[in-house]
Design a protein around this motif. Structure first.
Motif, short mmCIF file in Angstrom:
data_model
loop_
_atom_site.label_atom_id
_atom_site.label_comp_id
_atom_site.label_asym_id
_atom_site.label_seq_id
_atom_site.Cartn_x
_atom_site.Cartn_y
_atom_site.Cartn_z
N VAL A 42 11.38 14.60 15.63
CA VAL A 42 11.24 13.15 15.47
C VAL A 42 10.37 12.81 14.27
CG1 VAL A 42 11.64 12.58 17.90
CG2 VAL A 42 9.30 12.96 17.10
N ILE A 43 9.65 13.79 13.76
CA ILE A 43 8.88 13.58 12.54
C ILE A 43 9.81 13.25 11.37
CG2 ILE A 43 8.76 15.97 11.72
CD1 ILE A 43 5.72 15.30 11.17
N ALA A 44 11.06 13.65 11.49
CA ALA A 44 12.04 13.36 10.45
C ALA A 44 12.15 11.85 10.19
CB ALA A 44 13.41 13.93 10.83
N PHE A 45 12.00 11.04 11.24
CA PHE A 45 12.06 9.60 11.07
C PHE A 45 10.96 9.14 10.11
CE2 PHE A 45 13.84 9.73 15.55
CZ PHE A 45 15.15 9.52 15.15
N LYS A 46 9.75 9.67 10.27
CA LYS A 46 8.61 9.31 9.41
C LYS A 46 8.82 9.79 7.98
CE LYS A 46 5.55 7.90 12.67
NZ LYS A 46 5.27 6.54 12.83
N LEU A 47 9.58 10.87 7.82
CA LEU A 47 9.83 11.44 6.50
C LEU A 47 11.05 10.81 5.82
CD1 LEU A 47 9.18 15.21 7.36
CD2 LEU A 47 7.63 13.61 6.23
N GLY A 48 11.68 9.86 6.49
CA GLY A 48 12.84 9.19 5.92
C GLY A 48 14.14 9.97 6.05
N ILE A 49 14.16 11.00 6.87
CA ILE A 49 15.37 11.78 7.09
C ILE A 49 16.21 11.07 8.14
CG2 ILE A 49 16.30 14.00 7.88
CD1 ILE A 49 13.64 15.27 6.91
N PRO A 50 17.46 10.74 7.81
CA PRO A 50 18.29 10.01 8.78
C PRO A 50 18.57 10.82 10.04
CG PRO A 50 19.35 10.12 6.61
CD PRO A 50 18.14 10.99 6.56
N TYR A 51 18.72 10.12 11.13
CA TYR A 51 19.01 10.72 12.44
C TYR A 51 20.17 11.69 12.34
CZ TYR A 51 19.87 10.59 17.58
OH TYR A 51 20.04 10.91 18.90
N GLU A 52 21.25 11.28 11.66
CA GLU A 52 22.48 12.08 11.64
C GLU A 52 22.43 13.27 10.67
OE1 GLU A 52 22.75 8.73 8.72
OE2 GLU A 52 22.25 8.82 10.85
N ALA A 53 21.37 13.42 9.90
CA ALA A 53 21.24 14.55 8.96
C ALA A 53 21.04 15.85 9.74
CB ALA A 53 20.07 14.31 8.01
N ASP A 54 21.35 16.96 9.10
CA ASP A 54 21.16 18.26 9.75
C ASP A 54 19.71 18.49 10.19
OD1 ASP A 54 23.84 18.79 9.43
OD2 ASP A 54 23.57 20.43 8.00
N LEU A 55 18.77 17.95 9.43
CA LEU A 55 17.35 18.09 9.79
C LEU A 55 16.83 16.87 10.55
CD1 LEU A 55 15.91 19.75 6.56
CD2 LEU A 55 16.47 20.83 8.75
N GLY A 56 17.74 15.96 10.92
CA GLY A 56 17.36 14.77 11.68
C GLY A 56 17.22 15.09 13.16
N HIS A 57 16.99 14.02 13.93
CA HIS A 57 16.79 14.17 15.38
C HIS A 57 18.04 14.77 16.04
CE1 HIS A 57 15.04 13.63 19.23
NE2 HIS A 57 15.88 12.70 19.63
N ARG A 58 17.81 15.72 16.93
CA ARG A 58 18.85 16.49 17.62
C ARG A 58 19.71 17.30 16.65
NH1 ARG A 58 21.44 12.77 22.47
NH2 ARG A 58 19.57 12.62 23.74
N GLY A 59 19.14 17.67 15.52
CA GLY A 59 19.84 18.46 14.51
C GLY A 59 19.49 19.93 14.61
N PHE A 60 19.04 20.51 13.50
CA PHE A 60 18.81 21.95 13.41
C PHE A 60 17.86 22.47 14.49
CE2 PHE A 60 16.37 25.58 11.67
CZ PHE A 60 17.40 26.51 11.67
N SER A 61 16.82 21.72 14.83
CA SER A 61 15.87 22.22 15.83
C SER A 61 16.48 22.30 17.23
CB SER A 61 14.61 21.34 15.87
OG SER A 61 14.93 20.06 16.36
N HIS A 62 17.66 21.74 17.40
CA HIS A 62 18.37 21.80 18.69
C HIS A 62 19.53 22.81 18.65
CE1 HIS A 62 16.11 18.14 19.26
NE2 HIS A 62 16.62 17.94 20.46
#
Length: 178
Positions: A42-62
């Motif tokens: 969820v830190i991706a949101f603070k970094l400006g990484i979109p939800y749907e990006a590979d490094l976004g929420h529910r992405g690579f870390s999942h």
């Protein structure tokens, strides 16, 4: 996503089923940490990484690859845990992978990137009985929060703890009657 408490049910139920001789308490604690770790994305949101990006929420870390890599890397602590490598890798892999599996059973979001980095496709299961969790503690204390807890209790907590209890009893009976 399910609540943070529900993600911990998988490693706890595995520990109850297999016992502390197989899964020492310190390995259980790391398994609990691993079961909630994917939501650090969820830190991706603070970094400006979109939800749907590979490094976004529910992405690579999942992803399955992340779960396997982190579990195998954990073997550097094998002596500290004092378990076989197969136990360490299997328990931690199931603990972290269960996060994405539970997320794929929820009623909201964009799906789970199980195959990232090989495919950016997001997945949900056809069977999605878990209500998506509200964000923020005050939102849990609402009617919606109660619906979420009820769905998690019925579809995750009860089945996993019943299975763990059955396996615990079977293990005890087998020990008494070899």
């Amino acid at each position: 996503m399910p609540t943070i408490m529900t993600h911990t049910v998988v490693p706890i139920s595995l520990w109850l089923a297999l016992g502390k001789k197989t899964i020492p308490v310190k390995l259980l604690l790391v398994g609990i940490f691993f079961s909630i770790l994917p939501d650090a994305d969820v830190i991706a949101f603070k970094l400006g990484i979109p939800y749907e990006a590979d490094l976004g929420h529910r992405g690579f870390s999942h992803s399955i690859g992340f779960a396997l890599s982190l579990s195998v890397f954990s073997c550097v602590l094998l002596r500290w845990f004092q378990v076989k490598a197969t136990v360490l890798i299997s328990f931690l892999f199931l603990s972290i992978l269960s996060h994405g599996v539970l997320d794929a059973m929820t009623s909201g979001g964009l799906g789970v990137g199980f195959l990232i980095p090989y495919s950016s496709e997001r997945f949900f299961f056809d069977y999605r009985p878990i209500r998506v969790s509200p964000i923020g503690i005050k939102n849990f204390l609402t009617a919606r929060g109660l619906v979420v807890f009820k769905s998690e209790f019925l579809f995750v907590w009860i089945p996993l703890y019943m299975l763990a209890g059955f396996l615990f009893l079977a293990r005890r009976l087998r020990r008494k009657n070899p």
